[in-house]
Design a protein around this motif. Sequence first.
Motif, PDB file in Angstrom:
ATOM      1  N   MET A   1       0.779  -1.126   0.047  1.00  0.00           N
ATOM      2  CA  MET A   1       0.170   0.070   0.001  1.00  0.00           C
ATOM      3  C   MET A   1       0.821   1.442   0.101  1.00  0.00           C
ATOM      4  N   ASP A   2       1.986   1.399   0.651  1.00  0.00           N
ATOM      5  CA  ASP A   2       3.027   2.086   0.333  1.00  0.00           C
ATOM      6  C   ASP A   2       3.345   2.788  -0.914  1.00  0.00           C
ATOM      7  N   LYS A   3       3.464   1.662  -1.763  1.00  0.00           N
ATOM      8  CA  LYS A   3       3.634   1.921  -3.223  1.00  0.00           C
ATOM      9  C   LYS A   3       2.325   2.825  -3.622  1.00  0.00           C
ATOM     10  N   LEU A   4       1.428   2.401  -3.597  1.00  0.00           N
ATOM     11  CA  LEU A   4       0.073   3.042  -3.988  1.00  0.00           C
ATOM     12  C   LEU A   4       0.147   4.478  -3.517  1.00  0.00           C
ATOM     13  N   ILE A   5       0.466   4.878  -2.421  1.00  0.00           N
ATOM     14  CA  ILE A   5       0.620   6.260  -1.981  1.00  0.00           C
ATOM     15  C   ILE A   5       1.466   6.896  -2.562  1.00  0.00           C
ATOM     16  N   GLU A   6       2.834   6.282  -2.766  1.00  0.00           N
ATOM     17  CA  GLU A   6       3.878   6.794  -3.352  1.00  0.00           C
ATOM     18  C   GLU A   6       3.644   7.289  -4.906  1.00  0.00           C
ATOM     19  N   VAL A   7       3.098   6.469  -5.445  1.00  0.00           N
ATOM     20  CA  VAL A   7       2.536   6.742  -7.071  1.00  0.00           C
ATOM     21  C   VAL A   7       1.596   7.917  -7.144  1.00  0.00           C
ATOM     22  N   GLU A   8       0.421   8.012  -6.259  1.00  0.00           N
ATOM     23  CA  GLU A   8      -0.479   8.902  -6.104  1.00  0.00           C
ATOM     24  C   GLU A   8       0.196  10.492  -5.752  1.00  0.00           C
ATOM     25  N   GLU A   9       1.180  10.168  -4.784  1.00  0.00           N
ATOM     26  CA  GLU A   9       1.915  11.444  -4.714  1.00  0.00           C
ATOM     27  C   GLU A   9       2.674  12.145  -5.816  1.00  0.00           C
ATOM     28  N   LEU A  10       3.445  11.088  -6.659  1.00  0.00           N
ATOM     29  CA  LEU A  10       4.057  11.467  -7.631  1.00  0.00           C
ATOM     30  C   LEU A  10       3.114  12.091  -8.995  1.00  0.00           C
ATOM     31  N   VAL A  11       2.063  11.740  -9.086  1.00  0.00           N
ATOM     32  CA  VAL A  11       1.412  12.119 -10.311  1.00  0.00           C
ATOM     33  C   VAL A  11      -0.028  12.911  -9.997  1.00  0.00           C
ATOM     34  N   LYS A  12       0.021  13.309  -8.872  1.00  0.00           N
ATOM     35  CA  LYS A  12      -1.273  14.265  -8.409  1.00  0.00           C
ATOM     36  C   LYS A  12      -1.223  15.507  -9.380  1.00  0.00           C
ATOM     37  N   ASP A  13      -2.208  15.917  -9.943  1.00  0.00           N
ATOM     38  CA  ASP A  13      -2.562  17.090 -10.667  1.00  0.00           C
ATOM     39  C   ASP A  13      -2.016  17.098 -11.896  1.00  0.00           C
ATOM     40  N   LEU A  14      -1.326  15.969 -12.447  1.00  0.00           N
ATOM     41  CA  LEU A  14      -0.762  15.964 -13.696  1.00  0.00           C
ATOM     42  C   LEU A  14      -1.621  15.505 -14.995  1.00  0.00           C
ATOM     43  N   ASP A  15      -1.325  15.801 -16.133  1.00  0.00           N
ATOM     44  CA  ASP A  15      -1.923  15.245 -17.230  1.00  0.00           C
ATOM     45  C   ASP A  15      -1.549  13.905 -17.727  1.00  0.00           C
ATOM     46  N   PRO A  16      -2.027  13.297 -18.642  1.00  0.00           N
ATOM     47  CA  PRO A  16      -1.656  11.952 -18.837  1.00  0.00           C
ATOM     48  C   PRO A  16      -0.092  11.709 -19.460  1.00  0.00           C
ATOM     49  N   GLN A  17       0.182  12.696 -20.193  1.00  0.00           N
ATOM     50  CA  GLN A  17       1.524  12.522 -20.775  1.00  0.00           C
ATOM     51  C   GLN A  17       2.529  12.886 -19.723  1.00  0.00           C
ATOM     52  N   GLN A  18       2.185  13.676 -18.833  1.00  0.00           N
ATOM     53  CA  GLN A  18       3.088  14.029 -17.558  1.00  0.00           C
ATOM     54  C   GLN A  18       3.101  12.812 -16.744  1.00  0.00           C
ATOM     55  N   VAL A  19       2.008  12.035 -16.512  1.00  0.00           N
ATOM     56  CA  VAL A  19       2.021  10.983 -15.722  1.00  0.00           C
ATOM     57  C   VAL A  19       2.859   9.796 -16.180  1.00  0.00           C
ATOM     58  N   LEU A  20       2.790   9.748 -17.508  1.00  0.00           N
ATOM     59  CA  LEU A  20       3.640   8.719 -18.066  1.00  0.00           C
ATOM     60  C   LEU A  20       4.978   8.926 -17.896  1.00  0.00           C
ATOM     61  N   ALA A  21       5.352  10.084 -18.055  1.00  0.00           N
ATOM     62  CA  ALA A  21       6.775  10.789 -18.153  1.00  0.00           C
ATOM     63  C   ALA A  21       7.532  10.480 -16.709  1.00  0.00           C
ATOM     64  N   ILE A  22       6.664  10.867 -15.565  1.00  0.00           N
ATOM     65  CA  ILE A  22       7.193  10.829 -14.260  1.00  0.00           C
ATOM     66  C   ILE A  22       7.257   9.384 -13.689  1.00  0.00           C
ATOM     67  N   LEU A  23       6.362   8.597 -14.272  1.00  0.00           N
ATOM     68  CA  LEU A  23       6.330   7.129 -13.739  1.00  0.00           C
ATOM     69  C   LEU A  23       7.532   6.326 -14.409  1.00  0.00           C
ATOM     70  N   ALA A  24       7.767   6.909 -15.685  1.00  0.00           N
ATOM     71  CA  ALA A  24       8.925   6.220 -16.476  1.00  0.00           C
ATOM     72  C   ALA A  24      10.049   6.514 -15.737  1.00  0.00           C
ATOM     73  N   ASP A  25      10.486   7.656 -15.478  1.00  0.00           N
ATOM     74  CA  ASP A  25      11.526   8.217 -14.678  1.00  0.00           C
ATOM     75  C   ASP A  25      11.825   7.499 -13.418  1.00  0.00           C
ATOM     76  N   ASN A  26      10.891   7.481 -12.633  1.00  0.00           N
ATOM     77  CA  ASN A  26      10.751   6.701 -11.307  1.00  0.00           C
ATOM     78  C   ASN A  26      10.972   5.304 -11.062  1.00  0.00           C
ATOM     79  N   PHE A  27      10.225   4.741 -12.308  1.00  0.00           N
ATOM     80  CA  PHE A  27      10.256   3.116 -11.906  1.00  0.00           C
ATOM     81  C   PHE A  27      10.734   2.687 -13.202  1.00  0.00           C
ATOM     82  N   ARG A  28      12.041   3.069 -13.758  1.00  0.00           N
ATOM     83  CA  ARG A  28      12.449   2.439 -14.875  1.00  0.00           C
ATOM     84  C   ARG A  28      12.657   0.725 -14.738  1.00  0.00           C
TER      85      ARG A  28
END
Length: 239
Positions: A1-28
Amino acid sequence: MDKLIEVEELVKDLDPQQVLAILADNFRDQITFSTSFGWEDQVITDMIFSNDLAIEVFTLDTGRLFPETYSVWSRMRDRYKKNIKAYYPNQDRLEAMISQKGPNSFYESVDNRKECCGIRKVEPLNRALKGKKIWITGIRAEQSQNREQMHWIEWDEAHQLVKVHPLFFWTLEEVKSYIKVNNVPYNALHDRGFPSIGCAPCTRAVQPGEDFRAGRWWWEDTSKKECGLHSTSPASTSI
């Protein structure tokens, strides 16, 4: 569940392209996207490939896809010069099912249909997601009543990872507009009344006014037409 909270914080208020970019950078090497080459998946694939994001793209080849689906798959390879990883059913299990029940047993009962989906889709998906922490999908809320009850970021208990649906709040018109503006290849069946496209024997065109997924397993009398890839059971939690 900690991972769920981490992801939610990373992508909060971002558009889809930004969501994909930030997740790609953090979870290579720990993030993957599943495509079935439908409208929504084509949008996400374009966002990934056009921006050279470090997100693996894979598909489940059931062996019974439409020729039009294979065609758009080939067009994607030609357009982006990127690989899409393919996962196939376990040969022994598939041979046993067809030998014992024939090639079209899924028409005979819901249990048979679920067995077929399990062999052709669910088991290969389990292999595709093994070791991953983030699973990107093209699910949108308005696709079905069942999916309206989902959330755009979820904890998948079965696979022990976070599922993210970047286009969850997009309308179909927004999806189609993106495809048109960016000249993204798409499945020709969409122009023939197929909003949702799966295996050829299990998908038909829908009539005006019918539900988005009415063309999937149309012979079954059930309101929850899912194949088991996207569970909305209590085991899945979200924020």
